[in-house]
Design a protein around this motif. Structure first.
Motif, PDB file in Angstrom:
ATOM      1  N   SER A 114       0.821  -1.211   0.000  1.00 12.78           N
ATOM      2  CA  SER A 114       0.000   0.000   0.000  1.00 12.78           C
ATOM      3  C   SER A 114       0.859   1.268   0.000  1.00 12.78           C
ATOM      4  O   SER A 114       2.028   1.257   0.391  1.00 12.78           O
ATOM      5  N   SER A 115       0.249   2.356  -0.420  1.00 11.01           N
ATOM      6  CA  SER A 115       0.928   3.652  -0.412  1.00 11.01           C
ATOM      7  C   SER A 115       1.191   4.112   1.019  1.00 11.01           C
ATOM      8  O   SER A 115       2.107   4.905   1.274  1.00 11.01           O
ATOM      9  N   ILE A 116       0.403   3.588   1.966  1.00 10.73           N
ATOM     10  CA  ILE A 116       0.588   3.952   3.377  1.00 10.73           C
ATOM     11  C   ILE A 116       1.969   3.525   3.854  1.00 10.73           C
ATOM     12  O   ILE A 116       2.686   4.294   4.515  1.00 10.73           O
ATOM     13  N   LEU A 117       2.367   2.306   3.507  1.00 11.22           N
ATOM     14  CA  LEU A 117       3.678   1.818   3.946  1.00 11.22           C
ATOM     15  C   LEU A 117       4.803   2.604   3.306  1.00 11.22           C
ATOM     16  O   LEU A 117       5.825   2.882   3.942  1.00 11.22           O
ATOM     17  N   GLU A 118       4.631   2.948   2.057  1.00 16.39           N
ATOM     18  CA  GLU A 118       5.658   3.738   1.377  1.00 16.39           C
ATOM     19  C   GLU A 118       5.801   5.093   2.053  1.00 16.39           C
ATOM     20  O   GLU A 118       6.913   5.612   2.235  1.00 16.39           O
ATOM     21  N   SER A 119       4.668   5.671   2.454  1.00 11.46           N
ATOM     22  CA  SER A 119       4.685   6.959   3.154  1.00 11.46           C
ATOM     23  C   SER A 119       5.410   6.843   4.493  1.00 11.46           C
ATOM     24  O   SER A 119       6.227   7.705   4.850  1.00 11.46           O
ATOM     25  N   ILE A 120       5.141   5.754   5.226  1.00 11.11           N
ATOM     26  CA  ILE A 120       5.781   5.551   6.529  1.00 11.11           C
ATOM     27  C   ILE A 120       7.288   5.367   6.368  1.00 11.11           C
ATOM     28  O   ILE A 120       8.095   5.916   7.137  1.00 11.11           O
ATOM     29  N   LYS A 121       7.661   4.597   5.361  1.00 12.78           N
ATOM     30  CA  LYS A 121       9.084   4.377   5.099  1.00 12.78           C
ATOM     31  C   LYS A 121       9.792   5.701   4.826  1.00 12.78           C
ATOM     32  O   LYS A 121      10.877   5.970   5.362  1.00 12.78           O
ATOM     33  N   LYS A 122       9.182   6.549   4.014  1.00 12.24           N
ATOM     34  CA  LYS A 122       9.773   7.849   3.685  1.00 12.24           C
ATOM     35  C   LYS A 122       9.846   8.741   4.929  1.00 12.24           C
ATOM     36  O   LYS A 122      10.848   9.442   5.133  1.00 12.24           O
ATOM     37  N   GLN A 123       8.774   8.708   5.731  1.00 16.07           N
ATOM     38  CA  GLN A 123       8.759   9.523   6.957  1.00 16.07           C
ATOM     39  C   GLN A 123       9.936   9.167   7.860  1.00 16.07           C
ATOM     40  O   GLN A 123      10.650  10.046   8.355  1.00 16.07           O
ATOM     41  N   LEU A 124      10.135   7.873   8.066  1.00 10.08           N
ATOM     42  CA  LEU A 124      11.176   7.438   8.992  1.00 10.08           C
ATOM     43  C   LEU A 124      12.567   7.609   8.396  1.00 10.08           C
ATOM     44  O   LEU A 124      13.494   8.077   9.084  1.00 10.08           O
ATOM     45  N   GLU A 125      12.736   7.256   7.135  1.00  5.69           N
ATOM     46  CA  GLU A 125      14.058   7.354   6.522  1.00  5.69           C
ATOM     47  C   GLU A 125      14.496   8.803   6.353  1.00  5.69           C
ATOM     48  O   GLU A 125      15.698   9.101   6.376  1.00  5.69           O
ATOM     49  N   SER A 126      13.528   9.716   6.208  1.00 13.00           N
ATOM     50  CA  SER A 126      13.888  11.139   6.125  1.00 13.00           C
ATOM     51  C   SER A 126      14.383  11.660   7.471  1.00 13.00           C
ATOM     52  O   SER A 126      14.998  12.729   7.549  1.00 13.00           O
ATOM     53  N   ASN A 127      14.116  10.874   8.536  1.00 17.44           N
ATOM     54  CA  ASN A 127      14.613  11.206   9.878  1.00 17.44           C
ATOM     55  C   ASN A 127      15.789  10.312  10.269  1.00 17.44           C
ATOM     56  O   ASN A 127      16.082  10.123  11.449  1.00 17.44           O
ATOM     57  N   SER A 128      16.439   9.741   9.223  1.00 16.99           N
ATOM     58  CA  SER A 128      17.643   8.904   9.407  1.00 16.99           C
ATOM     59  C   SER A 128      17.363   7.624  10.193  1.00 16.99           C
ATOM     60  O   SER A 128      18.234   7.122  10.910  1.00 16.99           O
ATOM     61  N   LYS A 129      16.153   7.089  10.054  1.00 21.62           N
ATOM     62  CA  LYS A 129      15.797   5.838  10.707  1.00 21.62           C
ATOM     63  C   LYS A 129      15.847   4.696   9.687  1.00 21.62           C
ATOM     64  O   LYS A 129      15.571   4.889   8.507  1.00 21.62           O
ATOM     65  N   LYS A 130      16.187   3.506  10.161  1.00 21.18           N
ATOM     66  CA  LYS A 130      16.181   2.325   9.306  1.00 21.18           C
ATOM     67  C   LYS A 130      14.890   1.535   9.544  1.00 21.18           C
ATOM     68  O   LYS A 130      14.345   1.540  10.652  1.00 21.18           O
ATOM     69  N   THR A 131      14.406   0.873   8.486  1.00 15.44           N
ATOM     70  CA  THR A 131      13.150   0.141   8.600  1.00 15.44           C
ATOM     71  C   THR A 131      13.282  -1.284   8.065  1.00 15.44           C
ATOM     72  O   THR A 131      13.963  -1.531   7.073  1.00 15.44           O
ATOM     73  N   VAL A 132      12.630  -2.206   8.762  1.00 17.50           N
ATOM     74  CA  VAL A 132      12.509  -3.598   8.316  1.00 17.50           C
ATOM     75  C   VAL A 132      11.026  -3.941   8.387  1.00 17.50           C
ATOM     76  O   VAL A 132      10.374  -3.687   9.411  1.00 17.50           O
ATOM     77  N   PHE A 133      10.479  -4.486   7.283  1.00 14.75           N
ATOM     78  CA  PHE A 133       9.056  -4.774   7.230  1.00 14.75           C
ATOM     79  C   PHE A 133       8.797  -6.280   7.301  1.00 14.75           C
ATOM     80  O   PHE A 133       9.515  -7.072   6.691  1.00 14.75           O
ATOM     81  N   TYR A 134       7.743  -6.652   8.039  1.00 10.32           N
ATOM     82  CA  TYR A 134       7.280  -8.042   8.064  1.00 10.32           C
ATOM     83  C   TYR A 134       5.789  -8.012   7.747  1.00 10.32           C
ATOM     84  O   TYR A 134       5.016  -7.371   8.464  1.00 10.32           O
ATOM     85  N   SER A 135       5.381  -8.693   6.683  1.00  6.37           N
ATOM     86  CA  SER A 135       3.989  -8.581   6.216  1.00  6.37           C
ATOM     87  C   SER A 135       3.317  -9.935   6.007  1.00  6.37           C
ATOM     88  O   SER A 135       2.428 -10.062   5.169  1.00  6.37           O
ATOM     89  N   GLN A 136       3.729 -10.931   6.773  1.00  6.88           N
ATOM     90  CA  GLN A 136       3.165 -12.274   6.581  1.00  6.88           C
ATOM     91  C   GLN A 136       2.115 -12.631   7.641  1.00  6.88           C
ATOM     92  O   GLN A 136       1.920 -13.804   7.948  1.00  6.88           O
ATOM     93  N   ILE A 137       1.449 -11.626   8.190  1.00  5.85           N
ATOM     94  CA  ILE A 137       0.426 -11.890   9.203  1.00  5.85           C
ATOM     95  C   ILE A 137      -0.879 -12.274   8.513  1.00  5.85           C
ATOM     96  O   ILE A 137      -1.503 -11.462   7.837  1.00  5.85           O
ATOM     97  N   GLN A 138      -1.275 -13.501   8.668  1.00  5.00           N
ATOM     98  CA  GLN A 138      -2.535 -13.987   8.104  1.00  5.00           C
ATOM     99  C   GLN A 138      -3.207 -14.895   9.128  1.00  5.00           C
ATOM    100  O   GLN A 138      -2.602 -15.843   9.615  1.00  5.00           O
ATOM    101  N   GLY A 139      -4.453 -14.603   9.439  1.00  6.57           N
ATOM    102  CA  GLY A 139      -5.142 -15.407  10.445  1.00  6.57           C
ATOM    103  C   GLY A 139      -4.649 -15.078  11.848  1.00  6.57           C
ATOM    104  O   GLY A 139      -3.977 -14.068  12.078  1.00  6.57           O
ATOM    105  N   GLU A 140      -4.981 -15.941  12.782  1.00  4.67           N
ATOM    106  CA  GLU A 140      -4.617 -15.696  14.171  1.00  4.67           C
ATOM    107  C   GLU A 140      -3.150 -16.059  14.410  1.00  4.67           C
ATOM    108  O   GLU A 140      -2.647 -17.050  13.876  1.00  4.67           O
TER     109      GLU A 140
END
Length: 383
Positions: free
Chosen positions: A43-69
């Motif tokens: 989603s564009s939301i994640l891209e926005s979050i990545k840009k927000q954090l990286e513009s503040n010199s933060k590193k990001t790692v994403f995990y997106s395999q949450i399905q079900g309980e």
């Protein structure tokens, strides 16, 4: 009178707040693990979050395999990723499962795996000793209230259980509630998560462990749920209703995290595990039946719930309680939630097993206490 109260350190409910995430989290860490539902993976939301954090010199790692309980095995997997990348802050963007994974991982980064060791009843009784890394919860459904609770509900497909990992230190440092994130929720998710929120609120208000603080939170949330859940179900773009349900869910989480729950959750969890019924749906099915049972010993509170849900006044004791039960049955019918568990075709011989499996912390907090034999007899009427 004696009680304590815990909740998230900072809570913000605001349409569009996810676009301002960096303002609330940049002081919490340097390397961020971001756990997201698979729905938001591209989603564009994640891209926005990545840009927000990286513009503040933060590193990001994403995990997106949450399905079900979520499971303890998955939590261990995500924790390893976080430790490998030296993550010092966890952000969850998703439903209750996603938030519970992030909450547990934040604690295990500093306390060590496996998650199973920390699980209530089925674990080794190990406690969270070290403070978790900072945790930020951004719910995308309105129901679980997990952004304001101090436990993570985890299961295991291997060992066949569903229990909690719990600590006062596991409450979110920041909870950001953006109603816009719930706009795309399917009708079934809106229904199941919404009735779960109402269950939290009603059980928090009727449990014998209720406090003056949880009472106020619960009644405010019940009023919101009664007014807005059907509207949110009927029109997902009704942002007033979406906002109202975000607030109701939050209030439910704040209330039951401090007062406990009741028989609805005890039974719904047992049936959900055995028959793979979504948690919110299972709670919705059982809620009006348990409300009717509890009215025997909590009539005054049930009367107040009836008036709060319907916005009407009832002069005769007991009429409000009846109205509350009828309101939930009608709401469930409107949203396609079954009136009982009979559609599951549960073998009568399995009923005693379900009755025994229903006993636990939630059942012990129920206002009306029944014996296993009495619960068996009740189960025969709804299963």
């Amino acid at each position: 009178m004696e009680f304590s109260f815990f909740t998230a350190s900072k809570i913000v409910l605001k349409q569009g707040v996810i676009k301002e995430l960096d303002q609330y989290v940049c002081n919490l860490g340097t390397n961020f693990l971001i756990v997201v539902d698979s729905f938001f993976a591209n989603s564009s939301i994640l891209e926005s979050i990545k840009k927000q954090l990286e513009s503040n010199s933060k590193k990001t790692v994403f995990y997106s395999q949450i399905q079900g309980e979520p499971t303890v095995e998955q939590v261990d997997e995500v924790t390893e990723i976080a430790i490998k990348n030296r993550c010092d802050c966890v952000i969850s963007i998703g439903g209750g499962s996603c938030i519970d994974v992030g909450k547990a991982v934040a604690a295990l980064i500093t306390n060590g795996t496996p998650a199973l060791d920390y699980m209530e009843v089925v674990g080794k009784g190990k406690k969270i000793i070290e403070m978790p890394v900072p945790f930020v919860a951004c719910p995308t459904t309105a129901g679980t209230g997990s952004e304001a609770t101090k436990n993570a509900v985890l299961g295991s497909r291997v060992l066949n259980f569903k229990r909690s990992m719990r600590s006062d230190t596991m409450i979110a440092n920041v909870a950001l509630l953006d109603p816009e994130l719930t706009r795309e929720c399917p009708k079934s998710v809106t229904a199941f998560s919404g009735i779960d929120a109402l269950t939290h609120l009603i059980e928090a208000y009727t449990t014998w462990r209720a406090t003056p603080i949880s009472d106020g939170l619960a009644l405010s949330g019940i009023a919101l749920g009664g007014k807005y859940l059907q509207r949110a179900f009927d029109d997902g773009n009704d942002m007033e209703a979406r906002e109202g349900m975000c607030a109701a869910s939050l209030l439910g989480g704040m209330a039951f995290a401090n007062s406990g729950l009741g028989a609805v959750h005890g039974i719904a969890m047992a049936v959900g595990i055995a028959y793979h019924v979504p948690h919110g749906e299972s709670c919705g099915i059982m809620l009006p039946h348990i409300m009717k049972i509890n009215a025997d010993v909590a009539q005054e509170r049930m009367d107040i719930i009836g008036e709060t849900l319907t916005g009407k006044r009832y002069n005769k004791p007991g009429d409000g309680a009846k109205a509350a039960v009828e309101f939930i049955f009608e709401l469930n019918k409107h949203m396609g939630i079954k009136p009982n568990y009979k559609h599951l075709n549960i073998d009568p011989e399995y009923i005693p097993i379900l009755a025994k499996a229903s006993f636990g912390t939630s059942m012990s907090s129920n206002p009306k206490q029944l014996s296993i034999e009495e619960w068996k007899s009740f189960f025969e009427t709804v299963m």
